[in-house]
Enzyme design. Sequence first.
Site, short mmCIF file in Angstrom:
data_model
loop_
_atom_site.label_atom_id
_atom_site.label_comp_id
_atom_site.label_asym_id
_atom_site.label_seq_id
_atom_site.Cartn_x
_atom_site.Cartn_y
_atom_site.Cartn_z
N GLY A 14 0.95 -1.60 0.28
CA GLY A 14 0.11 -0.05 0.41
C GLY A 14 1.00 1.44 0.41
O GLY A 14 2.01 1.24 -0.25
N GLY A 19 -0.92 2.60 6.28
CA GLY A 19 -1.14 1.44 7.58
C GLY A 19 -0.11 0.19 8.02
O GLY A 19 -0.75 -0.79 8.38
N LYS A 20 0.13 0.35 7.17
CA LYS A 20 1.03 -1.42 6.50
C LYS A 20 1.96 -1.63 8.03
O LYS A 20 1.49 -2.14 8.21
CB LYS A 20 2.14 -1.33 5.02
CG LYS A 20 1.17 -1.30 3.55
CD LYS A 20 2.14 -1.17 3.25
CE LYS A 20 3.56 0.28 3.29
NZ LYS A 20 3.13 1.08 3.02
N SER A 88 5.94 -1.86 -1.84
CA SER A 88 5.93 -2.96 -3.10
C SER A 88 5.19 -2.34 -4.37
O SER A 88 3.72 -2.89 -4.36
CB SER A 88 5.77 -4.14 -2.54
OG SER A 88 4.50 -4.13 -1.59
#
Length: 179
Positions: A14, A19-20, A88
């Site tokens: 994301g 918020g990962k 990513s």
Amino acid sequence: MGCLEKGFVVWLTGLPGSGKSTIGKRLVERLRMMGLKVEYLDGDLVRPWLSPEAGFTREDRTRHLTRVAFVSHLLARNGVAVVAAFVSPYRDVRRRARELIGDFIEVYVKCPLEVCMERDPKGLYRRALAGEIKHMTGLDDPYEEPLNPEVVVDTSVMDVDTCVDKIVSYLRGAGYIDG
Ligand code: ADP
């Protein structure tokens, strides 16, 4: 006698600030409480070790994430639950990570760019807008949304625990964890 649990990789992708890391850390706590062996791989922590030379061009990001995918694969095949939090942004390298790892759960941590920019937890958007950094995903670098992620969590409308619950439910349903 040893008992090897089936490993897997939860791959959180994301925009920066979506918020990962927040979700990843909370998910790690939950999985550890269930007694799983867990490794947390986070872009900010892993990069200086695996790819200290890398910048943020497409080639550099791809090379770095290929290394991350390989390490994740080694851990998962030895029964470790891997939680990987990386922007990513390119579909291609995520697809190749999936092919290598097999037990790959792609989680799209979805959040509108405006909300990520408002949160700006690391001040990266501010620095990018000030011209201090280039290749900022969402601004002058692309983010390719997942087409068929196993799980989507929208952090602009769901709180952290609800996001983690959704991932845990998926892992249960897919038979990666019991109960
Ligand atoms: P990333 O790792 O994707 O760059 P971070 O986890 O570092 O993002 O930052 C996300 C920010 O958004 C944190 O300040 C966090 O508290 C906030 N936030 C608000 N709602 C959520 C949510 N539902 N899930 C995750 N983070 C959230």
